[in-house]
Design a protein around this motif. Structure first.
Motif, PDB file in Angstrom:
ATOM      1  N   VAL A  58       1.935  35.751 -27.329  1.00  0.00           N
ATOM      2  CA  VAL A  58       1.666  34.564 -26.513  1.00  0.00           C
ATOM      3  C   VAL A  58       0.317  34.734 -25.827  1.00  0.00           C
ATOM      4  O   VAL A  58       0.081  35.741 -25.163  1.00  0.00           O
ATOM      5  CB  VAL A  58       2.774  34.363 -25.458  1.00  0.00           C
ATOM      6  N   SER A  88      11.694  22.868 -22.415  1.00  0.00           N
ATOM      7  CA  SER A  88      11.249  23.842 -23.411  1.00  0.00           C
ATOM      8  C   SER A  88       9.852  23.481 -23.897  1.00  0.00           C
ATOM      9  O   SER A  88       9.526  22.309 -24.064  1.00  0.00           O
ATOM     10  CB  SER A  88      12.221  23.894 -24.581  1.00  0.00           C
ATOM     11  N   ARG A  89       9.075  24.513 -24.081  1.00  0.00           N
ATOM     12  CA  ARG A  89       7.700  24.307 -24.543  1.00  0.00           C
ATOM     13  C   ARG A  89       7.647  24.428 -26.061  1.00  0.00           C
ATOM     14  O   ARG A  89       8.421  25.155 -26.661  1.00  0.00           O
ATOM     15  CB  ARG A  89       6.772  25.346 -23.921  1.00  0.00           C
ATOM     16  N   THR A  90       6.669  23.733 -26.632  1.00  0.00           N
ATOM     17  CA  THR A  90       6.442  23.840 -28.077  1.00  0.00           C
ATOM     18  C   THR A  90       5.483  24.998 -28.342  1.00  0.00           C
ATOM     19  O   THR A  90       4.479  25.139 -27.635  1.00  0.00           O
ATOM     20  CB  THR A  90       5.792  22.544 -28.602  1.00  0.00           C
ATOM     21  N   ARG A  91       5.795  25.793 -29.349  1.00  0.00           N
ATOM     22  CA  ARG A  91       4.894  26.902 -29.708  1.00  0.00           C
ATOM     23  C   ARG A  91       3.824  26.376 -30.661  1.00  0.00           C
ATOM     24  O   ARG A  91       4.133  25.843 -31.725  1.00  0.00           O
ATOM     25  CB  ARG A  91       5.693  28.032 -30.350  1.00  0.00           C
ATOM     26  N   ASN A 144      -1.191  32.021 -23.791  1.00  0.00           N
ATOM     27  CA  ASN A 144      -0.953  31.438 -22.458  1.00  0.00           C
ATOM     28  C   ASN A 144       0.012  30.277 -22.612  1.00  0.00           C
ATOM     29  O   ASN A 144       0.296  29.830 -23.737  1.00  0.00           O
ATOM     30  CB  ASN A 144      -2.258  30.967 -21.809  1.00  0.00           C
ATOM     31  N   GLU A 145       0.529  29.803 -21.484  1.00  0.00           N
ATOM     32  CA  GLU A 145       1.462  28.679 -21.516  1.00  0.00           C
ATOM     33  C   GLU A 145       0.994  27.619 -20.536  1.00  0.00           C
ATOM     34  O   GLU A 145       0.446  27.934 -19.474  1.00  0.00           O
ATOM     35  CB  GLU A 145       2.866  29.139 -21.107  1.00  0.00           C
ATOM     36  N   ASP A 146       1.192  26.356 -20.912  1.00  0.00           N
ATOM     37  CA  ASP A 146       1.004  25.291 -19.927  1.00  0.00           C
ATOM     38  C   ASP A 146       2.278  24.443 -19.900  1.00  0.00           C
ATOM     39  O   ASP A 146       3.307  24.871 -20.435  1.00  0.00           O
ATOM     40  CB  ASP A 146      -0.267  24.484 -20.209  1.00  0.00           C
ATOM     41  N   GLU A 199       3.618  21.905 -21.402  1.00  0.00           N
ATOM     42  CA  GLU A 199       4.364  21.551 -22.611  1.00  0.00           C
ATOM     43  C   GLU A 199       4.250  22.564 -23.742  1.00  0.00           C
ATOM     44  O   GLU A 199       5.010  22.510 -24.697  1.00  0.00           O
ATOM     45  CB  GLU A 199       3.858  20.201 -23.150  1.00  0.00           C
ATOM     46  N   THR A 200       3.255  23.468 -23.654  1.00  0.00           N
ATOM     47  CA  THR A 200       2.910  24.251 -24.839  1.00  0.00           C
ATOM     48  C   THR A 200       2.870  25.744 -24.550  1.00  0.00           C
ATOM     49  O   THR A 200       2.369  26.173 -23.512  1.00  0.00           O
ATOM     50  CB  THR A 200       1.508  23.819 -25.357  1.00  0.00           C
ATOM     51  N   THR A 201       3.396  26.515 -25.476  1.00  0.00           N
ATOM     52  CA  THR A 201       3.168  27.961 -25.511  1.00  0.00           C
ATOM     53  C   THR A 201       2.126  28.208 -26.592  1.00  0.00           C
ATOM     54  O   THR A 201       2.383  27.953 -27.779  1.00  0.00           O
ATOM     55  CB  THR A 201       4.460  28.722 -25.837  1.00  0.00           C
ATOM     56  N   TRP A 202       0.951  28.646 -26.180  1.00  0.00           N
ATOM     57  CA  TRP A 202      -0.141  28.854 -27.136  1.00  0.00           C
ATOM     58  C   TRP A 202       0.010  30.234 -27.758  1.00  0.00           C
ATOM     59  O   TRP A 202      -0.013  31.246 -27.068  1.00  0.00           O
ATOM     60  CB  TRP A 202      -1.501  28.708 -26.435  1.00  0.00           C
TER      61      TRP A 202
END
Ligand SMILES: [Zn+2]
Lengths: 399, 150
Positions: B127, B2-5, B129-131, B133-136
């Protein structure tokens, strides 16, 4: 504060042709400088000050452009100045030279701007800089320069009824002049159908509505009126005004590279836009009005933006830019031809050189040396331009 | 995994769902509002106040203008060069109470054809973009869908 007390003479103008030549900005600048010196009949060793318009794309030498050009021309001890104001850098350089002449610090000054542009969109400087609005607009919004041009164009369509064909006709007009200009990058006439058939970049604008980025260089030799007389030029083209004003708070037109306008919740907005104030300051300094103009060189970063400038220079009322174009007033043979050089539509933008190139065109037109592009009987010309982050840029030249 | 927002810029917006708001600052002395937030000193040249308090901006506004990006923008905009470019829409929105225009991306899937100058839109969480670890997270604007009148 107005009239000829502030005149400086334009003794020489020179350019390196715009294009994609694959060389350093220094090489272009030196060639333009030598052309301007030859045009002026002034030896480099007799130049007392040099002002360079900086480029942010040439590494350290670009940030100290005045010294870079002085070294490349051969150190001769001249006073040096380097200025940066984005697209308005050239006007700042002209103004720095002018103030040195008017204050008596120098009699004859060389002004040079040159750039070697990247392919495609301009991009912000490298590194993570979340405090830099220019970095943020790319990171958070992907808002390229054409995106802002698209916003302005769409708003004109909604407010004033401008059409895509109106925009295309600006390109048709400017490309016809570009075809006659040996310094232009694009020397080919473009039809409205060709504009309409080009790819959309930023709705509603197409590739041929938006100016490219180019390599190029422009230079001027400016002097005191006394020096010009002693030099055997009693009636030179004269720079009569240089406007370098900043906006007034609250600025209510969304401006590149901002993510929002100022708020007008507490303070009433000024009665005119920033761009209109740039021109008004120039008119006031020169003691003339838009009705006195023989021609104008405006910053057509997009076709739609040229129509905006018509209104902000006072060539017509707000919302009537497209009508002025349709009437032919800004074309060859019209009341006030605009962008007889071919404009950015034919040149593509070479940032620090562009505002200087505008003054080169005025110089040739006012001398009657513009060849097939000549506006008959040109006596008074204005340039107009705006640099990122609030830099006004307008020069009035007279003969 | 899971990514952190994480907000793409800290302190520019807050909340979720209907509670999502852009955050600006307001000068206690003259009432000028700033977005992006001004935390040092009021930029009204006739004021110079230094008491700037965080304030949520209006949730709704009207379209000042709009455009799109048909070509991939340069870095630092993040996009996957392996995938075909999908244009995004940009909307400049006029906020009546703040008397200012704020630029933002439209919610995914909203095209220029669905927008018009003067149309009412509202701000929403989105959202960017996503990488790994992170959802920006960022703000988006979307047309207001009126509840059907009963
Ligand atoms: Zn204040």
């Amino acid at each position: 504060m107005s009239g000829q007390r502030h005149d400086v003479a334009v003794l020489g103008a020179g350019m390196h042709p715009w294009g994609k030549w694959g060389r350093s900005f220094v090489a272009y600048g030196v060639l333009a400088a030598r052309a301007a010196l030859a045009d002026a009949g002034v030896e480099w060793r007799d130049v007392q000050a040099v002002v360079g318009a900086d480029t942010v794309r040439g590494g350290y030498p670009g940030y100290v452009a005045g010294a870079t050009f002085a070294k490349a021309l051969g150190w001769q001890g001249a006073r040096v100045t380097s200025v940066y104001a984005a697209c308005a850098s050239g006007a700042q350089a002209v103004n720095a030279a002018r103030t040195q002449i008017l204050s008596g610090l120098a009699d004859v000054v060389l002004v040079v701007g040159a750039d070697a542009a990247p392919k495609g969109f301009f991009r912000p400087a490298g590194g993570d800089r979340p405090d830099d609005p220019d970095w943020l607009r790319y990171r958070v919004l992907g808002a390229t320069n054409p995106a802002y041009f698209g916003l302005y164009a769409r708003r004109r369509m909604a407010l004033y009824g401008d059409t895509l064909n109106d925009f295309a006709q600006v390109k048709v007009k400017n490309s016809a002049w570009g075809a006659l200009n040996p310094n232009a990058r694009y020397q080919k006439r473009v039809s409205a159908d060709e504009v309409a058939a080009s790819a959309v970049v930023a709705d509603p604008l197409r590739l041929l509505d938006i100016c490219a980025t180019s390599d190029g260089a422009a230079a001027l030799v400016l002097s005191s009126m006394d020096f010009a007389r002693r030099h055997g030029v009693p009636e030179p083209v004269r720079v009569r005004a240089v406007s370098t004003v900043t906006p007034r708070f609250p600025q209510t037109v969304l401006d590149l590279p901002d993510i929002a306008t100022d708020s007008a919740a507490a303070v009433r907005p000024p009665p005119e836009t920033f761009r209109a104030s740039i021109a008004r300051a120039a008119y006031e300094e020169a003691g003339i009005g838009p009705e006195d103009l023989s021609l104008a060189e405006v910053y057509d970063l997009s076709t739609a933006l040229e129509l905006q400038w018509y209104e902000e220079l006072g060539l017509c009322a707000e919302g009537e830019g497209a009508k002025l174009l349709r009437e032919g007033a800004t074309s060859a043979g019209g009341r006030v031809p605009v962008n007889a050089s071919g404009g950015l539509a034919s040149f593509g933008e070479a940032v620090p050189a562009q505002a200087i190139a505008q003054v080169c065109e005025l110089t040739w037109q006012l001398r009657g040396d513009a060849g097939q592009r000549q506006i008959p009987g040109a006596r008074v010309g204005i340039t107009a331009n705006q640099g990122l982050f609030g830099h006004g840029s307008s020069v009035i030249a007279v003969r | 995994m899971s990514r952190t927002r994480v907000p793409v810029v800290a302190g520019w917006f807050t909340g979720e769902g209907d509670g999502f708001r852009l955050l600006g600052t307001r000068c206690a002395d003259c009432g000028s509002v700033f977005f992006p937030r001004e935390d040092t000193a009021c930029r009204n040249p006739g004021c110079g106040g230094q008491d700037l308090a965080e304030v949520p901006l209006s949730r709704r506004g009207r379209v000042w203008s709009y455009t799109d990006g048909r070509y991939r923008p340069p870095a630092p905009y993040v996009s996957d060069p392996e995938r075909a470019w999908e244009p995004y829409t940009l909307v400049a929105v006029e906020l009546a109470a703040e008397r200012m225009v704020v630029l933002g991306q439209a919610a995914h899937g909203v095209t220029p054809a669905e927008l018009a100058v003067g149309m009412e839109v509202e701000v929403t969480s989105g959202v960017l973009n996503e990488d790994a670890e992170t959802t920006w997270m960022t703000w988006h604007f979307r047309p207001v869908v009126e509840e059907e009148a009963s």
